[in-house]
Write a protein that holds these residues in place. Structure first.
Motif, mmCIF file in Angstrom:
data_model
loop_
_atom_site.group_PDB
_atom_site.id
_atom_site.type_symbol
_atom_site.label_atom_id
_atom_site.label_comp_id
_atom_site.label_asym_id
_atom_site.label_seq_id
_atom_site.Cartn_x
_atom_site.Cartn_y
_atom_site.Cartn_z
ATOM 1 N N SER A 146 0.945 -1.398 -0.181
ATOM 2 C CA SER A 146 -0.301 0.127 0.065
ATOM 3 C C SER A 146 0.991 1.279 -0.066
ATOM 4 N N LEU A 147 0.541 2.048 -1.077
ATOM 5 C CA LEU A 147 1.094 3.331 -0.831
ATOM 6 C C LEU A 147 0.884 4.640 -0.477
ATOM 7 N N HIS A 176 -9.313 2.269 0.533
ATOM 8 C CA HIS A 176 -8.440 3.391 0.640
ATOM 9 C C HIS A 176 -6.489 2.812 0.672
ATOM 10 N N LEU A 177 -6.786 1.427 1.110
ATOM 11 C CA LEU A 177 -5.445 0.889 1.257
ATOM 12 C C LEU A 177 -4.916 -0.301 1.255
ATOM 13 N N LEU A 178 -5.971 -0.931 0.247
ATOM 14 C CA LEU A 178 -5.122 -1.850 -0.833
ATOM 15 C C LEU A 178 -3.829 -1.605 -1.815
ATOM 16 N N PRO A 179 -3.131 -3.122 -1.533
ATOM 17 C CA PRO A 179 -1.391 -2.700 -2.121
ATOM 18 C C PRO A 179 -1.894 -2.025 -3.719
ATOM 19 N N ASP A 180 -1.106 -1.443 -4.210
ATOM 20 C CA ASP A 180 -0.943 -0.578 -5.457
ATOM 21 C C ASP A 180 -1.523 -1.553 -6.428
ATOM 22 N N HIS A 181 -1.031 -2.682 -6.827
ATOM 23 C CA HIS A 181 -2.009 -3.182 -8.036
ATOM 24 C C HIS A 181 -3.225 -3.910 -7.869
#
Length: 278
Positions: A146-147, A176-181
């Protein structure tokens, strides 16, 4: 959130209020501060927006309403880029002290406006939008973590929003906190998962401010009233994304130093645009 009379009168949030708002965005993906803009300013913005919308429909109505099933796949949701002109470029819109105090804590102070637009639910929508984040993956399938928050949407509703006039539906508390991919085309499909998850329809009085992470899942819902449901919509970004805002040189020169910094990536010295479909 509701704020104190003192904060409203001074246009300065208490430090504890800012901290609470920041933490709500970080944890839930969004915060609403109710009834911020003065009623006379909301009325001015609403009437100016209606004039823009009427002009847009007169010019593009045939193309928009050609299909009796409605436009934008029957959702009747319409995004229109706004002219950078009064009253839309009022300081209470582009650099509201409450919004900037909160955004400063999340993005630092070197961010900029990368979208100057609106989102309107028109009457007659037959279905909701697909569930979606506003931006996709920053790094495609490469990034598995997550970014940090880099882009925040700032909305001002120009009418009271309730179940009947097409409120935004949101999936807070982690989307909104998921890994970017996960935000890319090969990630999970939000529309398939959303029906199994908790959501909220966002009700708020006209002149409130809503600040949300662009990654939070959301969708527009059908407007079953007889009036448009307009939101002003700006995006504040920590990195350069878009420069669709055209600002005449004299207009830019007369902005505050903070506003000049916020719009420094835009098309300075260009004529004001007509209301344009995103």
């Amino acid at each position: 959130m509701k704020i104190s009379k003192e904060e409203l009168e001074t246009l300065q949030l208490h430090d504890a209020t800012v901290e609470l708002a920041v933490n709500l965005i970080k944890v839930n993906g969004y915060v609403i501060i109710e009834g911020v803009l003065p009623q006379e300013k909301v009325t001015e913005l609403r009437e100016a927006f209606k004039a823009c919308m009427n002009w847009f429909i007169d010019k593009h109505g045939e193309e928009i309403y050609l299909n009796k099933k409605g436009f934008n796949e029957g959702t009747n949701h319409l995004g229109i880029l706004l002219p950078f002109a009064p009253p839309f470029n009022d300081s209470l819109v582009i650099e509201h002290p409450f919004a900037l105090a909160i955004i400063d804590r999340i993005l630092g102070t070197d961010y900029a406006v990368t979208l100057f637009s609106s989102n309107t639910s028109l009457p007659g929508g037959k279905k909701a939008q697909p569930v979606h984040p506003d931006y996709g993956a920053r790094f495609g399938d490469l990034c598995k973590i997550s970014l940090p928050i880099t882009d925040l949407v700032f909305n001002i509703p120009l009418v009271d929003v309730d179940d009947g006039n097409g409120p935004m539906e949101i999936w807070p508390g982690g989307t909104h906190l998921l890994p970017d991919h996960y935000y890319g085309p090969n990630g999970p499909n939000p529309d398939e998962l959303a029906s199994h998850m908790h959501s909220i329809k966002v009700h708020m009085p006209a002149g409130s401010i809503l600040i949300r992470d662009v990654r939070m899942w959301h969708r527009g819902t059908p407007n079953r009233s007889n009036e448009i449901r307009p939101n002003l919509a700006l995006i504040y970004s920590a990195s350069h994304r878009d420069n669709s805002v055209q600002i005449p040189q004299e207009t830019y020169d007369n902005l505050s130093e903070r506003a000049k910094h916020l719009f420094r990536w835009q098309k300075i010295g260009y004529p004001v645009i007509e209301p344009t479909h995103e």
